[in-house]
Scaffold this motif. Structure first.
Motif: not given
Length: 325
Positions: A30, A132, A136, A139
């Motif tokens: 990511l 991560t 996330t 986003a």
């Protein structure tokens, strides 16, 4: 390890997957990390190891001697790309040029959702799993703290003198031509730390603007500490980032040991700062735990780095507020 062909310090040239030899970095990460390093290859290699499995784009100051460069870059893992070298001295425009080169390489050769800009004296505080999970939750959002200029914390002019006059940096001394120049009329002048985490879309837009606006590049080449105003000014300009307010977390994701002493750079971190660094908060009300810290050096920082490595094995995902804070 990959190497990217040399580029201009004005606007870094396009780096495509076909221009990077060997296998591309793992697309599942990511986060991609751009590191601007100057010295201390032992710490730089430790930093790269700590960022595994994230792809790394490493720039080494061209003033570093060949032994330092070789120690930084020999036998790097495949997830690392060595960027063309520029003279990235203190307060120079080339720091921005190297950052843009790193963003460009990361965007063209990985599917990372975020790109972080680090120095070679930094170190992660969060585990891979926490990075991560945190990104996330973020986003499409960047994590950075910028302020429109003038800003009260940046001296009598609020930072505008950095842009109003032409500057040169010579041996860590500022040379200023005291003749005012015209400021760009279509940019909201802003400032903030060089250290940041940008969403993929924001990093791409920044690179695209640098391509389309050579006039801004020329202007900022003679500004003072351009890496603290060029990209922040682009991010703060609504014509380029109309939804910026909702598309970033207004936070500083680095723990830095500023102690109130007047100095040109933060102090080195040693054992006595361990508890403060592991708290991962620069102030009591900080909502997002710091994800990185700086600055560290081999020898003095060995024990605190060992403590950080131990704590990263147990770090939990950070809670992230939606939208600007």
């Amino acid at each position: 390890m990959h190497r990217v062909p040399p580029v201009s310090a004005d606007i870094p040239a396009l780096v495509t997957p076909s221009s990077v030899s060997g296998d591309l970095p793992e697309a599942s990460a990511l986060l991609a990390c751009v590191i601007l390093a100057h010295t201390d290859p032992v710490h730089v290699r430790r930093l790269i190891d700590a960022l595994d499995p994230f792809p790394v784009f490493l720039h080494c100051d061209s003033r570093a001697n060949p032994r330092v460069f070789a120690a930084m870059t020999t036998d790097l893992p495949k997830r690392c790309t060595v960027l063309p070298r520029m003279k990235t001295g203190w307060a120079r425009w080339e720091n921005v040029a190297a950052e843009l080169a790193g963003f460009r390489a990361a965007l063209e050769s990985t599917f990372a959702t975020h790109v972080a800009l680090l120095t070679g004296a930094d170190y992660p505080l969060a585990s891979v799993e926490e990075f991560t999970d945190t990104l996330t939750a973020c986003a499409g959002q960047s994590i950075t703290y910028i302020n429109p200029l003038p800003y009260d914390g940046w001296g009598a002019s609020g930072g505008l003198d950095r842009l109003k006059f032409r500057h040169w940096a010579v041996r860590k001394h500022m040379i200023r031509i005291p003749i005012p120049r015209r400021l760009p009329p279509d940019v909201v002048l802003s400032g903030g730390s060089q250290l940041k985490i940008l969403s993929r879309a924001h990093a791409q837009t920044v690179v695209d603007i640098a391509d389309r606006r050579p006039d801004l590049v020329r202007f900022w080449r003679r500004s003072w500490v351009a890496d603290e105003t060029f990209i922040p000014s682009l991010l703060g300009t609504a014509q380029y980032f109309p939804n910026w307010s909702d598309e970033h977390i207004r936070a500083t994701p680095w723990w830095i040991g500023w102690d109130g002493t007047r100095r040109k750079s933060p102090p080195w971190l040693g054992t006595e700062q361990t508890d403060a660094v592991l708290s991962r908060r620069n102030f009591d009300q900080q909502e997002l735990p710091s994800l990185f810290a700086r600055k560290f050096t081999t020898g003095l920082s060995d024990q605190i780095l060992d403590a950080i490595d131990a704590s990263r094995s147990f770090s939990a995902p950070a809670a992230v507020a939606s939208g600007a804070s």
